[in-house]
Write an enzyme that holds these catalytic residues in place. Structure first.
Site, short mmCIF file in Angstrom:
data_model
loop_
_atom_site.label_atom_id
_atom_site.label_comp_id
_atom_site.label_asym_id
_atom_site.label_seq_id
_atom_site.Cartn_x
_atom_site.Cartn_y
_atom_site.Cartn_z
N GLU A 1 6.67 3.92 -1.03
CA GLU A 1 7.81 3.02 -0.81
C GLU A 1 7.98 2.06 -1.97
O GLU A 1 9.10 1.68 -2.33
CB GLU A 1 7.64 2.29 0.53
CG GLU A 1 7.83 3.24 1.71
CD GLU A 1 7.05 2.89 2.96
OE1 GLU A 1 6.54 1.77 3.08
OE2 GLU A 1 6.94 3.79 3.83
N ASN B 1 -1.62 0.02 7.47
CA ASN B 1 -0.62 -0.57 6.58
C ASN B 1 0.54 -1.01 7.46
O ASN B 1 1.33 -0.18 7.91
CB ASN B 1 -0.17 0.49 5.55
CG ASN B 1 0.96 -0.03 4.68
OD1 ASN B 1 1.31 -1.21 4.71
ND2 ASN B 1 1.55 0.87 3.89
N LYS C 1 3.10 -2.62 6.74
CA LYS C 1 4.40 -2.67 6.04
C LYS C 1 5.10 -3.98 6.40
O LYS C 1 4.43 -5.00 6.60
CB LYS C 1 5.22 -1.42 6.36
CG LYS C 1 4.43 -0.13 6.09
CD LYS C 1 5.23 1.12 6.15
CE LYS C 1 4.31 2.32 5.88
NZ LYS C 1 5.01 3.59 5.85
N GLU D 1 -0.63 10.66 0.59
CA GLU D 1 0.43 10.47 1.58
C GLU D 1 1.67 11.28 1.17
O GLU D 1 2.48 10.80 0.36
CB GLU D 1 0.83 8.99 1.66
CG GLU D 1 -0.31 8.08 2.05
CD GLU D 1 0.19 6.78 2.67
OE1 GLU D 1 -0.27 6.46 3.78
OE2 GLU D 1 1.05 6.11 2.06
N GLY E 1 6.37 8.28 8.25
CA GLY E 1 7.33 7.73 9.20
C GLY E 1 8.26 8.76 9.80
O GLY E 1 9.26 8.41 10.44
N SER F 1 2.32 9.95 9.28
CA SER F 1 2.41 10.29 10.71
C SER F 1 1.06 10.64 11.32
O SER F 1 0.98 11.48 12.23
CB SER F 1 3.43 11.42 10.94
OG SER F 1 4.72 11.01 10.52
N HIS G 1 1.99 2.68 -3.31
CA HIS G 1 2.58 3.29 -2.12
C HIS G 1 3.94 3.90 -2.49
O HIS G 1 4.67 3.34 -3.30
CB HIS G 1 2.75 2.24 -1.01
CG HIS G 1 3.05 2.88 0.32
ND1 HIS G 1 4.30 3.35 0.63
CD2 HIS G 1 2.26 3.18 1.37
CE1 HIS G 1 4.26 3.90 1.84
NE2 HIS G 1 3.02 3.80 2.31
P1 13P Z 1 3.26 6.37 8.99
O1 13P Z 1 1.87 6.44 9.55
O2 13P Z 1 4.15 5.42 9.73
O3 13P Z 1 3.85 7.73 8.77
O4 13P Z 1 3.12 5.70 7.53
C1 13P Z 1 2.15 6.16 6.68
C2 13P Z 1 2.06 5.23 5.54
O5 13P Z 1 2.97 5.12 4.73
C3 13P Z 1 0.85 4.40 5.42
O6 13P Z 1 0.78 3.77 4.19
#
Ligand code: 13P
Length: 252
Positions: free
Chosen positions: A98, A9, A11, A168, A174, A214, A96
């Site tokens: 976010e 992803n 982003k 997640e 992150g 992560s 997601h």
């Molecule tokens: P990270 O791997 O950067 O922690 O992000 C995970 C994520 O949100 C994947 O959709």
């Protein structure tokens, strides 16, 4: 038989040129066929160009990071599932954290997105996960179960079989703070158990449940070795070819 899968992803990162270079580098560095589908979740403007690259290589697929919950119409700036399908998208990431947090997406809207995606032949990667305070209260399993119930459990079995779930935990996204293998396995097993109760053991056994948060080149193999962890949804580490390739190779 459930399949392993690794999805990146990206982003809101990379330009078109950087993105296409990344895809090419991943192809160049992988001389063996991956053990499960590999999905690139690129930003919208790159999808069409990325589709051309990705379709040339067996085992690789394209995901959008979102879609709108209405079929079409006066929604300036939004992107429909039909549009995604028309440029060759295979998967769509839905729910997601976010999007839930910054764009206030509701369980009901996510259910609409899931329905539309399935109706148009796209495969949803449905995200779920708890914030830190819920984890600290110890109610994380119930919290995540409620997310699945609210947005997925209206589906008939034949449709549910097309869903990929991505657990997640928000506190791990992150942050460099990965869930421990025990924490990931506990949640994945609990979700599979929930699916068995709703759809029966065979659907539960066949459902791909990814871990995200992560996940990186160092910890992927250990996470993926857990019996109920079928791969990963990867953010930061999917932006670097070497790291993403190592994670792909961690699919045993
Ligand atoms: P990270 O791997 O950067 O922690 O992000 C995970 C994520 O949100 C994947 O959709």
């Amino acid at each position: 038989m459930r399949k392993q899968l690794v999805a990146g992803n990206w982003k809101m990162n990379k330009t078109l040129e950087e993105g296409l270079d990344l895809i090419q580098s991943v192809f160049d560095k992988l001389d063996e066929h991956p053990n499960g589908p590999v999905v690139f979740g690129t930003p919208y403007p790159f999808l069409q160009a990325a589709a051309k690259r990705i379709k040339s290589r067996e085992g690789f697929y394209l995901a959008a990071q979102n879609c709108h919950h209405e079929d079409k119409g006066a929604y300036t700036g939004e992107v429909s599932v039909d549009m995604l399908a028309s440029v060759g998208v295979d998967y769509v990431i839905i729910g997601h954290s976010e999007r839930r947090q910054y764009f206030h997406e509701t369980n009901a809207q996510l259910a609409q997105k899931v329905n539309l995606a399935l109706a148009k032949g796209l495969l949803p990667i449905f995200c779920c996960g708890e914030p830190l305070d819920i984890r600290e209260q110890g109610t994380h399993v119930e919290y995540v179960a409620d997310q699945l119930k609210a947005s997925l459990f209206h589906l008939p079995e034949s449709d549910f079989r097309k869903i990929v779930i991505a657990y997640e935990p928000i506190w791990a996204i992150g942050t460099g703070k990965t869930a421990s293998t025990a924490q990931a396995q506990e949640m994945h097993a609990a979700l599979r158990n929930l699916l068995a109760g709703k759809y029966g053991q065979s659907v539960a056994d066949d459902t791909t449940i990814l871990y995200g948060g992560s996940c990186n080149a160092q910890n992927a193999a250990e996470l993926f070795s857990q019996p109920d962890v079928d791969g990963g949804l990867i953010g930061g580490a999917s932006l670097k070819a070497d790291d993403f390739v190592a994670i792909i190779q961690a699919m045993g």
